[in-house]
Design a protein around this motif. Structure first.
Motif, short mmCIF file in Angstrom:
data_model
loop_
_atom_site.label_atom_id
_atom_site.label_comp_id
_atom_site.label_asym_id
_atom_site.label_seq_id
_atom_site.Cartn_x
_atom_site.Cartn_y
_atom_site.Cartn_z
N LEU A 25 11.77 -2.78 -8.12
CA LEU A 25 10.84 -2.76 -6.92
C LEU A 25 9.37 -2.68 -7.59
O LEU A 25 8.39 -3.40 -7.18
N GLU A 26 9.28 -1.82 -8.71
CA GLU A 26 7.92 -1.61 -9.57
C GLU A 26 7.54 -3.04 -9.97
O GLU A 26 6.33 -3.16 -9.78
N LEU A 27 8.38 -3.53 -10.47
CA LEU A 27 7.87 -4.95 -11.05
C LEU A 27 7.70 -6.01 -10.16
O LEU A 27 6.69 -6.81 -10.43
N ALA B 202 0.83 -1.05 -0.09
CA ALA B 202 -0.20 0.03 -0.05
C ALA B 202 0.78 1.48 0.11
O ALA B 202 0.26 2.16 -0.40
N SER B 203 1.96 1.13 0.55
CA SER B 203 2.99 2.40 0.51
C SER B 203 4.08 2.00 -0.59
O SER B 203 5.26 2.43 -0.28
N LYS B 204 3.71 1.52 -1.50
CA LYS B 204 4.50 1.23 -2.75
C LYS B 204 5.40 2.51 -3.06
O LYS B 204 6.61 2.62 -3.24
N ALA B 205 4.48 3.48 -3.40
CA ALA B 205 5.27 4.95 -3.81
C ALA B 205 6.46 5.22 -2.97
O ALA B 205 7.57 5.40 -3.18
N THR B 206 6.19 5.18 -1.50
CA THR B 206 7.31 5.47 -0.55
C THR B 206 8.47 4.51 -0.56
O THR B 206 9.64 4.84 -0.67
N LEU C 222 6.56 -5.47 -6.96
CA LEU C 222 5.34 -5.08 -5.87
C LEU C 222 4.07 -4.70 -6.65
O LEU C 222 3.06 -4.85 -6.35
N THR C 223 4.03 -4.58 -8.16
CA THR C 223 2.98 -4.22 -8.87
C THR C 223 1.91 -5.39 -8.78
O THR C 223 0.72 -4.94 -8.58
N PRO C 224 2.32 -6.69 -9.06
CA PRO C 224 1.32 -7.68 -9.04
C PRO C 224 0.78 -8.18 -7.56
O PRO C 224 -0.22 -8.73 -7.54
N VAL C 225 1.42 -7.63 -6.48
CA VAL C 225 1.29 -8.18 -5.33
C VAL C 225 -0.23 -7.61 -4.79
O VAL C 225 -0.29 -6.28 -5.01
N PRO C 226 -1.20 -8.41 -4.50
CA PRO C 226 -2.31 -7.90 -4.13
C PRO C 226 -2.35 -6.79 -2.99
O PRO C 226 -1.78 -7.37 -1.72
N ASN C 227 -3.04 -5.85 -2.84
CA ASN C 227 -2.99 -4.87 -1.82
C ASN C 227 -3.88 -5.24 -0.81
O ASN C 227 -4.90 -5.07 -0.43
#
Lengths: 277, 335
Positions: free
Chosen positions: A219-221, A201-205, A223-228
Motif C-alpha cells: 500500500l505504501e508503495l 491524504a488518509s494514507k496512514a489510516t 500510494l506514495t507516488p500518488v499526488p495528494n
C-alpha cells in the motif's frame, strides 16, 4: 514549435466539440446567475448589507475582503473537485482521437517528432483547462470587483492548484490513452487516480487497516507516488482566501504533483515512441 | 528481388532487406526496392500482401525489425526529410469539426510553410485537387468520401514535396474525378517529384506509373520499369483484310493464309472490321523484318507493328503464379 502547432489543433478541435461548448455555456450561465442574484452594499470598504437571491444575509458589518474569504475558499474547492471531474470526462477522448488510426499515421509522416506529438496533446489540454479555470474564477473575481469594489487575484492563484492537480491526472490519462487509444479507459484511469488522490491524504489510516506487513508495504508503495489532491485543494483554498501559506508545506505537495505529471508524460512519450501505427 | 539500377545515390527511396513481423505473421519479408528520383513508382499486389505496412516502414510510422531505409538521401525519422514528403494514408481521418481550410492550415504550419504564402498555397492546392470552393469552409464531417480524399490529397501536396506517397488516392472518387486526380499526380511528377503510388486499381497504376513492384506475401516478386515488365517475346503485327492487289469483297481468308505462310500467328480475339491481328514470336528485329518483307512480297498490307505488351493484371497473375510455384518447389525440396 511543433508542440505549439499540435496544441493549437487540440484546442481548435476541442472548441468545436459540444462538451467544451457546454462547459463554457455553463460557466457563462453561472457567472450571469451570480451577477444578477448577488447584491452587496459596501460602505467605506465594509459590508453594510448583502442579499443573495433576494434574501438578506444576517451579518454584522465586516470588512468586505474578510467577508469574501469563505466565498473564495468555496470557489477554490468547487473549481478543484468539480472542475477536475468535468475535465476528466471532457478531455478523455482527446489523446485517443489524436492517435486514432488514419490520423496518427498522417501526423507521424509530417515533420513532427513523436514526443512533440505527445507533449503537444498534453499542453493543448492543459491550455484548455487553464482557459476554463481562468474564465470561471476570473469572472467571479470581476463580478465581485463590480459588486464589492475590491479586486483580488487570489481566487485565480488558488485555482492554479486545480490546474496542477488536473495536470497530474491528465498525464496518466494521456499515458493510458496512448497505450489503448480508448476514451473510456482513459477516463477510467483518470477517475481512479482522482479517487486515489483524494483518499491518499488518509494514507496512514489506510495503511493501518491491515496488520500484514507485506500488504502495508505494498500500500505504501502504491500510494506514495500518488499526488495528494486533497492537500492541493486545501492549498488552493488557502491561497484563494488570501491566507499565509507556508512554503515548506506547499512545496512537497506541489513538487510531488509536478514530478508525478512529468514522469507520466515521459511514460506516454515512451509508449508512443515504441508503438507501431 | 533487388533492383540493380540506378545507384542508390540517384534514388529517392532505397529499402534493403526490410523485415517486419507482427506476432507470428511476417508482414514484410526482406524487401529490397530502389525507386529512382523522379520516377512514378507503383506498388501492386493482392490484399494482405504487405503494401501498406511497407509504406509505413518507409515513412517510419512502423518500426522495422531488420533492414535499412533511406528516403531522399536521409533517415525517414529526420524531420528535415519528412518536410520533403507528402503522404496520403489509406484511410485518412480528418477531424470532422475541421473545415478543409482549418485542416490544411494545421498541416501547412507543421510543414513550415511561411505565413506569407500559406493561405494562398492552401487555396491553390484545394483548387488543384478539384474541391469545390463552397465546401472549403464547411466542416469535413459533412463531406463525401471523395471530398475527404481530395482534402487529404491537398494536404499531401502542400509544400510541393519531393516525394509523394499515395496510398489508394482515388478510393471513393468517381471515374471523372479519378481522371482529374490522375492529372494532378502526373503534374506533380512533371514538376520533378517522385511518386510512390499504392492502388488496387491496376489500370490507374498503369496510366500513372513508369516503374512497378509486385508484392506478394511480404516479398517483392517482380520489379522494374513498366515498359520492360509489360514487354513479351513477341511483336504484334496488324494486317489489312484485303490484299494489295485483291478484290474489295475479300473476306480476308486468303490474306490470313499468306500471313501464316510468312511466319505470323493469327490472334483472332484482337481483330477489327477491316484489319486483323497476328503475332510474330521472337525478339529478333532482323527476323521480324525478313518476315514482314515476305508478307509484303505476298501482297499483304501492313497496318501496324508494335511490341506485344501484357497488362498489369497479367503481370500480377504471372508473378503470383510464379511465386506460388517457387514456394511449392521450395516446400518439396524441404520435404
Amino acid at each position: 514549435m511543433n508542440v505549439v502547432h499540435v496544441a493549437r489543433d487540440v484546442v481548435r478541435e476541442a472548441f468545436a466539440s459540444k462538451l467544451m461548448l457546454l462547459l463554457f455555456v455553463a460557466i457563462a450561465a453561472g457567472l450571469l446567475l451570480l451577477t444578477f442574484s448577488l447584491d452587496l452594499d459596501v460602505v467605506d470598504g465594509a459590508l453594510a448589507g448583502s442579499r443573495l437571491f433576494g434574501q438578506a444575509a444576517d451579518l454584522s458589518i465586516v470588512p468586505v475582503d474578510v467577508f469574501l474569504r469563505p466565498a473564495f475558499q468555496a470557489l477554490a474547492w468547487v473549481t478543484f473537485y468539480a472542475g477536475l471531474l468535468f475535465g476528466i470526462v471532457a478531455t478523455a477522448d482527446v489523446a485517443p482521437r489524436m492517435l486514432q488510426a488514419g490520423r496518427v499515421e498522417h501526423l507521424l509522416a509530417l515533420p513532427v517528432r513523436r514526443f512533440e506529438l505527445v507533449v503537444g496533446i498534453y499542453v493543448g489540454v492543459l491550455c484548455l483547462c487553464a482557459l476554463a479555470t481562468a474564465v470561471s474564477t476570473g469572472g467571479v473575481s470581476l463580478i465581485l470587483f463590480v459588486k464589492a469594489k475590491t479586486f483580488t487575484v487570489a481566487p485565480i492563484a488558488g485555482a492554479a492548484m486545480a490546474l496542477l492537480g488536473f495536470g497530474a491526472i491528465y498525464a496518466v490519462m494521456l499515458a493510458v490513452g496512448s497505450l489503448v487509444r480508448s476514451a473510456a479507459v482513459s477516463a477510467g484511469a483518470g477517475l481512479f487516480l482522482y479517487a486515489l488522490g483524494v483518499i491518499v491524504a488518509s494514507k496512514a489510516t489506510i495503511v493501518n487497516w491491515t496488520t500484514s506487513k507485506v500488504v502495508r508495504a505494498l500500500l505504501e508503495l502504491v500510494l506514495t507516488p500518488v499526488p495528494n489532491l486533497r492537500a492541493l485543494a486545501d492549498v488552493g483554498a488557502g491561497v484563494a482566501a488570501g491566507e499565509a501559506v507556508a512554503l515548506s508545506a506547499v512545496l512537497p505537495v506541489v513538487g510531488g504533483a509536478v514530478a508525478f505529471a512529468g514522469f507520466a508524460v515521459v511514460v506516454a512519450c515512451a509508449i508512443v515512441q515504441s508503438k507501431d501505427y | 528481388m533487388p533492383d540493380a539500377s540506378p545507384e542508390p545515390r540517384d534514388a529517392a527511396l532505397v529499402a534493403r532487406g526490410l523485415k517486419k513481423r507482427f506476432g507470428a505473421t511476417l508482414a514484410v519479408d526482406g524487401i529490397d526496392v530502389v525507386v529512382p528520383k523522379g520516377a512514378r513508382f507503383g506498388l501492386i499486389g493482392p490484399n494482405g500482401a504487405g503494401k501498406t505496412t511497407f509504406i509505413k516502414l518507409l515513412l517510419g510510422i512502423c518500426k522495422k525489425d531488420e533492414g535499412s531505409v533511406v528516403v531522399l538521401g536521409g533517415d525517414p525519422d529526420d524531420t528535415a526529410v519528412r518536410r520533403r514528403i507528402g503522404y496520403l494514408p489509406e484511410r485518412l481521418a480528418i477531424p470532422p469539426s475541421f473545415s478543409a481550410l482549418a485542416f490544411l492550415d494545421g498541416v501547412a504550419r507543421i510543414k513550415g510553410i511561411p505565413s506569407s504564402r500559406r493561405r494562398a498555397e492552401i487555396r491553390d492546392t484545394l483548387a488543384l485537387v478539384g474541391l469545390e470552393e463552397v465546401a472549403w469552409g464547411r466542416a469535413t464531417g459533412g463531406y463525401s468520401k471523395g471530398m475527404r480524399q481530395r482534402t487529404g490529397l491537398a494536404a499531401a501536396l502542400l509544400g510541393q514535396p519531393d516525394l509523394l506517397v499515395l496510398d489508394e488516392p482515388t478510393d471513393g472518387i468517381d471515374p471523372l474525378g479519378r481522371r482529374q486526380i490522375r492529372e494532378v499526380i502526373l503534374q506533380a511528377g512533371r514538376r520533378g517529384a517522385t511518386i510512390f503510388l499504392n492502388s488496387h486499381l491496376l489500370a490507374e497504376t498503369e496510366r500513372v506509373c513508369d516503374h512497378v513492384a509486385v508484392l506478394h506475401k511480404g516479398r517483392v516478386v517482380k520489379a522494374g520499369a513498366l515498359v520492360s515488365l509489360r514487354r513479351t517475346d513477341a511483336f504484334r503485327v496488324v494486317f489489312a483484310r484485303r490484299l494489295k492487289d485483291g478484290p474489295d469483297d475479300d473476306d480476308g481468308a486468303a490474306a490470313r493464309q499468306r500471313a501464316v505462310d510468312a511466319g505470323f500467328v493469327p490472334q483472332p480475339g484482337d481483330d477489327g472490321d477491316d484489319m486483323w491481328s497476328t503475332s510474330f514470336i521472337g525478339t529478333d528485329a532482323v527476323a521480324l523484318s525478313a518476315a514482314l518483307q515476305a508478307a509484303l512480297g505476298r501482297g499483304l498490307v501492313v497496318v501496324e507493328v508494335s511490341p506485344a505488351l501484357v497488362d498489369l493484371e497479367t503481370i500480377l497473375e504471372q508473378s503470383m503464379g510464379a511465386d506460388a510455384a517457387a514456394a511449392s518447389t521450395a516446400k518439396e525440396q524441404a520435404a
